[in-house]
Structures are given as C-alpha cells and as structure tokens.
Design a protein around this motif. Structure first.
Motif, PDB file in Angstrom:
ATOM      1  N   ILE A 108      36.966  -6.545 140.149  1.00 28.02           N
ATOM      2  CA  ILE A 108      35.949  -6.882 139.149  1.00 28.02           C
ATOM      3  C   ILE A 108      35.476  -8.317 139.355  1.00 28.02           C
ATOM      4  O   ILE A 108      34.278  -8.607 139.342  1.00 28.02           O
ATOM      5  CB  ILE A 108      36.499  -6.697 137.721  1.00 28.02           C
ATOM      6  CG1 ILE A 108      36.948  -5.249 137.488  1.00 28.02           C
ATOM      7  CG2 ILE A 108      35.452  -7.108 136.684  1.00 28.02           C
ATOM      8  CD1 ILE A 108      37.647  -5.020 136.158  1.00 28.02           C
ATOM      9  N   LEU A 109      36.434  -9.217 139.571  1.00 25.14           N
ATOM     10  CA  LEU A 109      36.101 -10.618 139.813  1.00 25.14           C
ATOM     11  C   LEU A 109      35.229 -10.755 141.060  1.00 25.14           C
ATOM     12  O   LEU A 109      34.247 -11.509 141.070  1.00 25.14           O
ATOM     13  CB  LEU A 109      37.378 -11.441 139.950  1.00 25.14           C
ATOM     14  CG  LEU A 109      37.204 -12.950 140.155  1.00 25.14           C
ATOM     15  CD1 LEU A 109      36.435 -13.579 138.999  1.00 25.14           C
ATOM     16  CD2 LEU A 109      38.573 -13.618 140.320  1.00 25.14           C
ATOM     17  N   LYS A 126      39.320 -13.987 134.072  1.00 30.39           N
ATOM     18  CA  LYS A 126      40.681 -14.339 134.477  1.00 30.39           C
ATOM     19  C   LYS A 126      41.497 -13.072 134.722  1.00 30.39           C
ATOM     20  O   LYS A 126      41.584 -12.205 133.855  1.00 30.39           O
ATOM     21  CB  LYS A 126      41.358 -15.184 133.387  1.00 30.39           C
ATOM     22  CG  LYS A 126      40.711 -16.547 133.189  1.00 30.39           C
ATOM     23  CD  LYS A 126      41.442 -17.344 132.114  1.00 30.39           C
ATOM     24  CE  LYS A 126      40.799 -18.719 131.922  1.00 30.39           C
ATOM     25  NZ  LYS A 126      41.478 -19.513 130.865  1.00 30.39           N
ATOM     26  N   VAL A 127      42.084 -12.999 135.927  1.00 27.57           N
ATOM     27  CA  VAL A 127      42.961 -11.876 136.250  1.00 27.57           C
ATOM     28  C   VAL A 127      44.361 -12.202 135.754  1.00 27.57           C
ATOM     29  O   VAL A 127      44.759 -13.363 135.677  1.00 27.57           O
ATOM     30  CB  VAL A 127      42.973 -11.588 137.762  1.00 27.57           C
ATOM     31  CG1 VAL A 127      41.578 -11.238 138.251  1.00 27.57           C
ATOM     32  CG2 VAL A 127      43.513 -12.775 138.540  1.00 27.57           C
ATOM     33  N   MET A 147      27.625  -7.281 129.573  1.00 27.06           N
ATOM     34  CA  MET A 147      28.090  -8.238 130.567  1.00 27.06           C
ATOM     35  C   MET A 147      29.566  -8.075 130.889  1.00 27.06           C
ATOM     36  O   MET A 147      30.046  -8.516 131.934  1.00 27.06           O
ATOM     37  CB  MET A 147      27.850  -9.672 130.079  1.00 27.06           C
ATOM     38  CG  MET A 147      26.418 -10.122 130.076  1.00 27.06           C
ATOM     39  SD  MET A 147      25.618  -9.937 131.677  1.00 27.06           S
ATOM     40  CE  MET A 147      24.910  -8.303 131.526  1.00 27.06           C
ATOM     41  N   SER A 148      30.295  -7.449 130.006  1.00 27.42           N
ATOM     42  CA  SER A 148      31.732  -7.303 130.217  1.00 27.42           C
ATOM     43  C   SER A 148      32.083  -6.149 131.157  1.00 27.42           C
ATOM     44  O   SER A 148      33.233  -6.027 131.574  1.00 27.42           O
ATOM     45  CB  SER A 148      32.448  -7.107 128.876  1.00 27.42           C
ATOM     46  OG  SER A 148      32.196  -5.808 128.350  1.00 27.42           O
ATOM     47  N   GLY A 149      31.098  -5.292 131.489  1.00 30.66           N
ATOM     48  CA  GLY A 149      31.476  -4.219 132.412  1.00 30.66           C
ATOM     49  C   GLY A 149      30.509  -3.077 132.619  1.00 30.66           C
ATOM     50  O   GLY A 149      30.882  -2.076 133.227  1.00 30.66           O
ATOM     51  N   ASN A 150      29.280  -3.189 132.182  1.00 32.62           N
ATOM     52  CA  ASN A 150      28.311  -2.105 132.389  1.00 32.62           C
ATOM     53  C   ASN A 150      27.572  -2.316 133.726  1.00 32.62           C
ATOM     54  O   ASN A 150      26.352  -2.420 133.771  1.00 32.62           O
ATOM     55  CB  ASN A 150      27.327  -2.035 131.225  1.00 32.62           C
ATOM     56  CG  ASN A 150      26.414  -0.817 131.281  1.00 32.62           C
ATOM     57  OD1 ASN A 150      25.261  -0.881 130.895  1.00 32.62           O
ATOM     58  ND2 ASN A 150      26.932   0.301 131.766  1.00 32.62           N
ATOM     59  N   PRO A 185      34.825  -2.482 145.828  1.00 29.36           N
ATOM     60  CA  PRO A 185      36.159  -2.759 146.383  1.00 29.36           C
ATOM     61  C   PRO A 185      36.132  -4.029 147.230  1.00 29.36           C
ATOM     62  O   PRO A 185      35.434  -4.090 148.256  1.00 29.36           O
ATOM     63  CB  PRO A 185      36.459  -1.521 147.241  1.00 29.36           C
ATOM     64  CG  PRO A 185      35.107  -0.994 147.619  1.00 29.36           C
ATOM     65  CD  PRO A 185      34.177  -1.344 146.489  1.00 29.36           C
ATOM     66  N   GLU A 186      36.854  -5.033 146.830  1.00 28.79           N
ATOM     67  CA  GLU A 186      36.826  -6.327 147.508  1.00 28.79           C
ATOM     68  C   GLU A 186      37.248  -6.215 148.967  1.00 28.79           C
ATOM     69  O   GLU A 186      36.638  -6.829 149.848  1.00 28.79           O
ATOM     70  CB  GLU A 186      37.739  -7.311 146.774  1.00 28.79           C
ATOM     71  CG  GLU A 186      37.773  -8.693 147.396  1.00 28.79           C
ATOM     72  CD  GLU A 186      38.704  -9.633 146.647  1.00 28.79           C
ATOM     73  OE1 GLU A 186      38.448 -10.854 146.669  1.00 28.79           O
ATOM     74  OE2 GLU A 186      39.686  -9.152 146.046  1.00 28.79           O
ATOM     75  N   HIS A 187      38.283  -5.409 149.233  1.00 26.04           N
ATOM     76  CA  HIS A 187      38.827  -5.370 150.597  1.00 26.04           C
ATOM     77  C   HIS A 187      37.875  -4.701 151.592  1.00 26.04           C
ATOM     78  O   HIS A 187      38.031  -4.870 152.798  1.00 26.04           O
ATOM     79  CB  HIS A 187      40.183  -4.660 150.610  1.00 26.04           C
ATOM     80  CG  HIS A 187      40.125  -3.196 150.246  1.00 26.04           C
ATOM     81  ND1 HIS A 187      39.916  -2.757 148.958  1.00 26.04           N
ATOM     82  CD2 HIS A 187      40.237  -2.077 151.015  1.00 26.04           C
ATOM     83  CE1 HIS A 187      39.913  -1.436 148.934  1.00 26.04           C
ATOM     84  NE2 HIS A 187      40.099  -1.005 150.168  1.00 26.04           N
TER      85      HIS A 187
END
Length: 582
Positions: A123-124, A151-152, A174-177, A182-184
C-alpha cells in the motif's frame, strides 16, 4: 421362437443399448454442472493499457479492478463502500484538528499471483509510485496530496495506518479507494524504498538532490513502459490477464484456488462467479448486435438508443434489458485558449444553436435527461435552479452582431479583429466514431452554418482523440465524463492548476472565484456549506459556458437470459464478478 426366449433377447438388447449410451455419454449431467462459466462482454473501444496510475481510458478501470482491486469499492447497486482487501472498513479516528487516521488490516488470506502475501508495504509503495513527479498522469498525485502520512506496523506486516487531511471531503477515499500494486513486481530493484512518503509529498528537485531526482526519473520511465501496460500486469484480484489480442479480445482467467473464494460470503465484492471473462473488442455496433443476438456475446452495454429500442421491439426471447441511471454526463469541450472561443458571447451563441430536448427525444428516445452543469441530476447538491439555454438561432445572431462579429469578406463565415489579428468563427469539432457523436456534430454544424459559424467535423479513433485533447490541440470536442459514487471533487477538472498540457482541465476555463469555490467544497466543515459552494460553482460554470453541457444518459444494457445480473449506477452498470448463471 418361444415367448420366453423373445423376452430374454429384448432384455439383452435393452441392456446393450443403455450400456452403449452410458459409454458414449457417461457424465452428461455432471458435465452440465462442471462446465466452465465463460462470460463474454462487448467492449466498444480498446483500453490504452491496464495500469491504473497510467491509464486514461475509462474502459481500463472496468478490467483493472478485477486484476488489482482497491482496498474497498462502492457497491454497484447500493453505492455503499464495501471492503475488498480489508478485514474491516473502520471509521476514522481524530489525531488532531487537521488529521484523521484510518487503521486498516489486510485479510490474512490475501496473496499476489505468485503466492507472496499482500502486505502493508505494498500500500505504501502504491502511494509513493503515484506521487513520483515524473508520472505523466497527475490524477492520482492530485488526490494523494491530501494524505499526510502512512505507517506500516513493523510487528504486523498486514496492518497499516493511513493519515489523511481531515478537512478534505474525500478523506475516506484517500484511505484506500484505489488499486493496490505489488511492490516486488513493480519495483523489483527497490528504488522507491530509498524515498519516504514525506520525500514525495513535500520535496522538490532542489531538496532531494540531483542524484535522487534522476532516480525518480529513471524509475518512472520503466514504471510507465509498455511492458507494464500490457505484459507484466499482475495483482491480487480474482482474475489474471490470460491474453490481449490487440483489436480483438482481452481474456481474463480466474485464478485456481483463489484466496477470496473462502471470504466472499461476508465480503460480496470478493465474489468471482465466471471462470473466464472474454472482452470482445467490437467497435462496430451492428456487428456487435449480431453477435449478441446469436448468443456469441453475453452482455452489451452502451448500446445506441435507437438500436436498443429496435432490439427490444424484436422480442428476442433470449435477451433481457436494463436501463439503470449512470453517473455520467456528455458535453462539448471548449478550448478557451482560442481567441474567438475565449469570448463568452461566442460560447453563448453556440449554446443557442442546440435543441437539446429535441435531440434527447429523437435520438436518445428519452433515455437521457438534459444537464446544466457537471453535476449529475441524481446528486443532492445538483443545482436545479439552472435553466437550459433555449434553442434560438435568432438570439445567436443578435449576440454575435452586438459583439462585433460580421462577415467582412463575404465568405459566409463571421470574423472580427482581436488583438490586431483577424479571427474567424471557424472551428474544428473533434468526434469519435460513435454514431450519436457524429449525428450531434452534423446537426450542430448545420445550425452553425446558418448563422455564419463554420464547423469542420474531424473524426478520430479513440486513442488519437484522447491524444489531441491531452495535448490541447482542439477547438471543440464531443466528450463525456464518468464520475465516481463518491462526492464529486471538481479540483482535477476545473482548478487553474490543471490547465496545462496533460492536466485534466482541458477547457482551460479558470478563475480565482472558481478556485475559491473548489477550495470551499474540498474543505467544508459541514454538508450545508459544501452544498452551497457546489451550487455556486455550477452556476458559474453554466453562466460563463465553461463547457456546453448536454445530457446525462441512462445506461442501455442487453444481456443473455441465462444470466442473473444486478444492475446499478456504477459503470458499466454491473459487476462482472457477481454475474452468475441462472
């Protein structure tokens, strides 16, 4: 032959017959139940790419959310926000006078295509990659500027805190819509790990330094590459991209043992009934309708009203129909940067050349309503006091004459000297290949010619059309805007900060007054104040003809009767994952 022997032979023949039938059709009933559910959907255009931060075609969103879903999304029917990747859609907690925090936890079952768990750092990463200043599409970055921090939880990789601007109207969204990456996969070299969210929210090239600034540039080049747009598309949703046959089909296949199946009873938007979804790219509507009637495609939406009504009249017993209201409006985009179109009276004269009610009745078969602003009539902050510009070519002539426009060279087109340069009322009108756009354009052209305005209709394929708009290379353009079920944020479309090439304020219309209203809408402390600002903004856009506002259409959906579909207001009017066989 005695009766006893005949009976034995009859029994033997009967046994052999049924034995053969069992051999030939051993699992007929089982096959019916276990048969793969393939859902075939017509697309009128081809998406530009499947990369939520990068794509600018509305059709892309329809597919992207099935591959890489957001943390939560709006239900198609109720329009209530429902969790997808989160255990609970928690309420915000107040941190201080200016900040809310959302405490979220991702489903422990949630994994990416390669089996790696979906974690808070993904998410970050999604936030950071969207805020990269070298990303061409600034939509995400514009929204994410209202995120204060994220913050994770070092002790729980599934948990995250997202801090948002308390006064911003879309703090929940803004919180998640938004789709999660995938970062990797999208940052395999971990380049963005070297940047904090605060770096990307607050620092520029000077404060970051040349080396880091160049790292962001190089990363953006790879992130926005065609490879990530069409090939390396991966997510944690129920479907994966099986193939993309350009100009023909886009095929999504449901993942085997998908993690969301076990949770779908309590989280409806995790439902994924079809085993495979085939999107057939069929720009020609006549051909698409034939495929629908033959049963080769299952769902067809956005059907031309005339064809939709004719299809209903045919009485095809294999088809069902639905016309849900959808959050969309159609308009003529006006480039205010053009000297002649910068004059308000010219824009008003154009408005009086359009008989919108007649167009809705004769060409939309009353499957639309006129609009006077960008706000859909179903919204509770719609300004109902605004009136349509009446169809009155005589008034257009008077307005233009009073403004000094005349045909000085007798060529049939009005002209006038503006800033020591002779300007003519001659414009190009961009349209796509859609039948109704071309029909409207021809009617508009005909009426304009009668009053001394020359309109040259230029038809372009969708990608080329969007390219012209994005580069601001147009005079007038037939367009439409789809809106989210969330409260409308006018910042992207109408702020003076978004008028440059690549920005979403294509018209270029702006003023300090409009900017102040946008600020008031985004930061209002209560709904009453926000509604007041909304209505004032609509009044300003209408009175100054920021666009030529036309109509809000109803969706026109035809689908095979073997399907059970719940239709609603969120485009495309249904959710593919919930479509099931009867």
């Amino acid at each position: 032959m005695n009766n006893s022997l005949k009976g034995i032979l009859l029994i033997t023949k009967t046994f052999i017959f049924f034995s053969v039938m069992v051999v030939l059709f051993p699992t007929c009933k089982k096959d019916d139940k276990s048969k793969e559910f393939v859902l075939r959907i017509r697309l009128a255009d081809e998406p530009d790419c499947l990369h939520p931060v990068i794509s600018q075609h509305g059709l892309a969103t329809q597919l992207e959310s099935l591959i890489m879903p957001p943390l939560f999304e709006y239900d198609v029917v109720s329009l209530d926000p429902l969790s997808i990747l989160l255990e609970n859609l928690s309420q915000p907690e107040e941190v201080n006078d200016s900040t809310y925090v959302y405490n979220y936890r991702i489903h422990k079952e949630a994994v990416w295509d390669d089996g790696r768990p979906v974690v808070s750092s993904d998410i970050l990463f999604t936030l950071k990659s969207s805020l990269n200043p070298f990303i061409k599409n600034k939509t995400y970055a514009g929204f994410f500027k209202n995120i204060r921090d994220a913050k994770v939880d070092e002790t729980d990789p599934k948990s995250i805190q997202i801090f948002v601007n308390k006064s911003y109207m879309l703090h929940r969204e803004m919180s998640g819509n938004y789709c999660i990456y995938p970062e990797h996969i999208y940052d395999s070299k971990s380049i963005l790990k070297g940047f904090s969210l605060q770096d990307l929210l607050t620092k520029d090239s000077a404060s970051l330094g040349a080396e880091k600034w160049n790292q962001l540039k190089l990363y953006a080049e790879e992130y926005q590459s065609n490879d990530f747009c069409r090939n390396k598309i991966t997510g944690c949703g129920p479907y994966k991209l099986a193939s993309w046959q350009s100009g023909s089909k886009i095929i999504l296949e449901k993942k085997k043992s998908w993690w969301g199946d076990s949770l779908s009873k309590n989280y409806p938007l995790l439902t994924a009934k079809p085993d495979r979804i085939e999107y057939w790219i069929l720009p020609d509507e006549t051909s698409a309708l034939l495929e629908l009637e033959k049963g080769n495609i299952d769902i067809m939406s956005d059907i031309t009203p005339r064809n939709y009504v004719d299809l209903q009249k045919k009485g095809n017993s294999q088809l069902q129909f639905a016309t849900p209201s959808i959050l969309q409006y159609n308009f003529v985009e006006i480039n205010h940067r053009r000297a002649s179109l910068s004059e308000e009276n010219v824009r008003k004269a154009l408005c009086h050349l359009i008989d919108i009610q007649k167009f809705i009745q004769e060409h939309y078969y009353n499957l639309a309503v006129s609009v006077k602003s960008p706000v859909h009539p179903s919204r509770n902050y719609f300004n109902s006091e605004l009136q349509d510009y009446d169809f009155n070519p005589g008034k257009s002539i008077s307005i233009l004459k009073e403004s000094g426009w005349k045909d000085s060279d007798n060529d049939g087109t009005l002209d006038k000297v503006i800033k020591n340069k002779k300007e003519k009322l001659a414009f190009q009108l961009l349209v796509t290949n859609r039948e109704l756009s071309k029909k409207f354009a021809l009617l508009f052209q005909e009426e304009a010619k009668k009053v001394g305005i020359t309109i040259d209709i230029v038809t372009k394929e969708t990608t080329a059309f969007m390219s012209e708009l994005n580069s601001l290379n147009f005079d007038l353009a037939m367009s439409g805007a789809r809106q989210s079920p969330s409260p409308w944020d006018p910042y992207q479309a109408w702020s003076s900060k978004n008028t440059n090439s690549g920005g979403f304020n294509k018209s270029g219309y702006s003023s300090s007054f409009v900017d102040s209203l946008i600020f008031a809408i985004r930061t209002a402390s209560n709904e009453s104040n926000r509604t007041t600002a909304y209505k004032l903004l609509q009044k300003d856009l209408h009175e100054h003809v920021a666009q030529i506002f036309l109509f809000a259409p109803k969706e026109r959906i035809a689908y095979n009767k073997r399907l059970n579909i719940e239709t609603g207001s969120r485009r495309p009017g249904y959710y593919e994952g919930m479509v099931k066989l009867k």
